[in-house]
Design an enzyme around this catalytic site. Sequence first.
Site, PDB file in Angstrom:
ATOM      1  N   GLY A  25       0.821  -1.208   0.000  1.00 60.45           N
ATOM      2  CA  GLY A  25       0.000   0.000   0.000  1.00 60.45           C
ATOM      3  C   GLY A  25       0.854   1.257   0.000  1.00 60.45           C
ATOM      4  O   GLY A  25       0.405   2.327   0.417  1.00 60.45           O
ATOM      5  N   GLY A  85       1.747   2.674  -2.649  1.00 58.05           N
ATOM      6  CA  GLY A  85       1.397   3.437  -3.850  1.00 58.05           C
ATOM      7  C   GLY A  85       2.319   3.133  -5.019  1.00 58.05           C
ATOM      8  O   GLY A  85       2.863   4.039  -5.647  1.00 58.05           O
ATOM      9  N   SER A  86       2.485   1.844  -5.319  1.00 58.11           N
ATOM     10  CA  SER A  86       3.419   1.476  -6.386  1.00 58.11           C
ATOM     11  C   SER A  86       2.957   1.996  -7.753  1.00 58.11           C
ATOM     12  O   SER A  86       3.792   2.437  -8.553  1.00 58.11           O
ATOM     13  CB  SER A  86       3.631  -0.033  -6.447  1.00 58.11           C
ATOM     14  OG  SER A  86       2.399  -0.690  -6.484  1.00 58.11           O
ATOM     15  N   SER A  87       1.655   2.011  -7.998  1.00 52.42           N
ATOM     16  CA  SER A  87       1.178   2.491  -9.308  1.00 52.42           C
ATOM     17  C   SER A  87       1.488   3.977  -9.469  1.00 52.42           C
ATOM     18  O   SER A  87       1.952   4.415 -10.536  1.00 52.42           O
ATOM     19  CB  SER A  87      -0.329   2.298  -9.445  1.00 52.42           C
ATOM     20  OG  SER A  87      -0.677   1.017  -9.065  1.00 52.42           O
ATOM     21  N   ALA A  88       1.246   4.743  -8.400  1.00 49.80           N
ATOM     22  CA  ALA A  88       1.526   6.190  -8.457  1.00 49.80           C
ATOM     23  C   ALA A  88       3.018   6.424  -8.663  1.00 49.80           C
ATOM     24  O   ALA A  88       3.419   7.291  -9.460  1.00 49.80           O
ATOM     25  CB  ALA A  88       1.055   6.859  -7.167  1.00 49.80           C
ATOM     26  N   ALA A  89       3.849   5.645  -7.956  1.00 48.57           N
ATOM     27  CA  ALA A  89       5.304   5.825  -8.088  1.00 48.57           C
ATOM     28  C   ALA A  89       5.771   5.435  -9.493  1.00 48.57           C
ATOM     29  O   ALA A  89       6.639   6.097 -10.077  1.00 48.57           O
ATOM     30  CB  ALA A  89       6.026   5.008  -7.022  1.00 48.57           C
ATOM     31  N   ASP A 129      -1.324  10.303  -3.723  1.00 49.86           N
ATOM     32  CA  ASP A 129      -0.167   9.401  -3.825  1.00 49.86           C
ATOM     33  C   ASP A 129       0.764   9.828  -4.961  1.00 49.86           C
ATOM     34  O   ASP A 129       1.991   9.783  -4.843  1.00 49.86           O
ATOM     35  CB  ASP A 129      -0.626   7.942  -3.999  1.00 49.86           C
ATOM     36  CG  ASP A 129      -1.782   7.770  -4.965  1.00 49.86           C
ATOM     37  OD1 ASP A 129      -2.232   8.777  -5.555  1.00 49.86           O
ATOM     38  OD2 ASP A 129      -2.241   6.632  -5.151  1.00 49.86           O
TER      39      ASP A 129
END
Length: 321
Positions: A107, A109-113, A154
């Site tokens: 959680g 925020g891998s997609s945001a990163a 994020d």
Amino acid sequence: MKVTASAPGKLMLYGEHAVVYGSPCIVTAVDQRVRVTVEPNGEGEIHVCSPNVGLDEYHKKISKLGKDDLPKSMAFVEMLVKRVYEKFGLKTGIRISTESDFSTQFGFGSSAAVVAALAKALDLYFDLKMTQKDIFQIAYQAVLDVQGVGSGFDVAASVYGGTIYYVTPGDIIESVWEGNLPMVVGYTGVKADTPTLIRQVAELKRNEGWVESVFADIINLVNKAKTLFEKKDFVQLGKLMNKNQKLLATLNVSSVELDKMIKGAKDAKAYGAKLSGAGGGDCMIALTDKKYSKEVMEGIVSAGGIWMNVKTGAEGVRLEK
Ligand code: MEV
């Protein structure tokens, strides 16, 4: 020519869920990063290699970006490339590789990163001269393309880094604290399903009048937290975490695991503790006097949590040497 950019993951400090409806939140970037490399591939296609999400080789023609089969793990990368290519009229094929310091389960925020780091890598690779704000906006757009919901906090943490006060859709982004926070982080071992939790809260909000007053309390609390950061008052900031947790529990987004770990941290003399993010799993956070950090960590672990060795206030998106 080969460019690598990286972006940090995040932890929400105050204001989750309410932020989706235009309220402020406070979020910190963590020292766990996602790195994205862009290089030529000699073909009119994008090639993606993302072993961290179990995808070793993925190909797509530029003209087909966002169309046909779109594997879940590739959706964020593909929509970000599509947005940037359309905006700047790009046609060149590229090879993209991604790697991450952290699991997609936490959680953070891998997609945001990923979208933030990829936007920065494309900016540098094609010399697009995007500002930080441009990178934020295009990365947030790609997240909305895929998820349909989300406040973008994020993405802001991944792009700007530090500890920031954020209001959707990014008109207000202000630093509230420089450097690491006296905070301990515990992982439940359970992956939260953010879009589902957002929809659950949305339904509660539609059906229950009292939800508005919970959101009003959350807005007050986030604004109070902002001033307490200025005063460096971590005792009161801890109390606000407890208050925020109570409000989130009334929205039904806490869980047995989170409650136990939060109690474990508080019994070990943390100033305060709460879930971080959508709830239902992922991580909890505890503010503590540094002299009790070890006890708080042990309190979380004996309550069934996994201690996460992370520092906060990390640098935002950047070129990697
Ligand atoms: C999820 O980490 C935090 C939420 O507020 C969703 C969002 O802001 O996008 C629940």
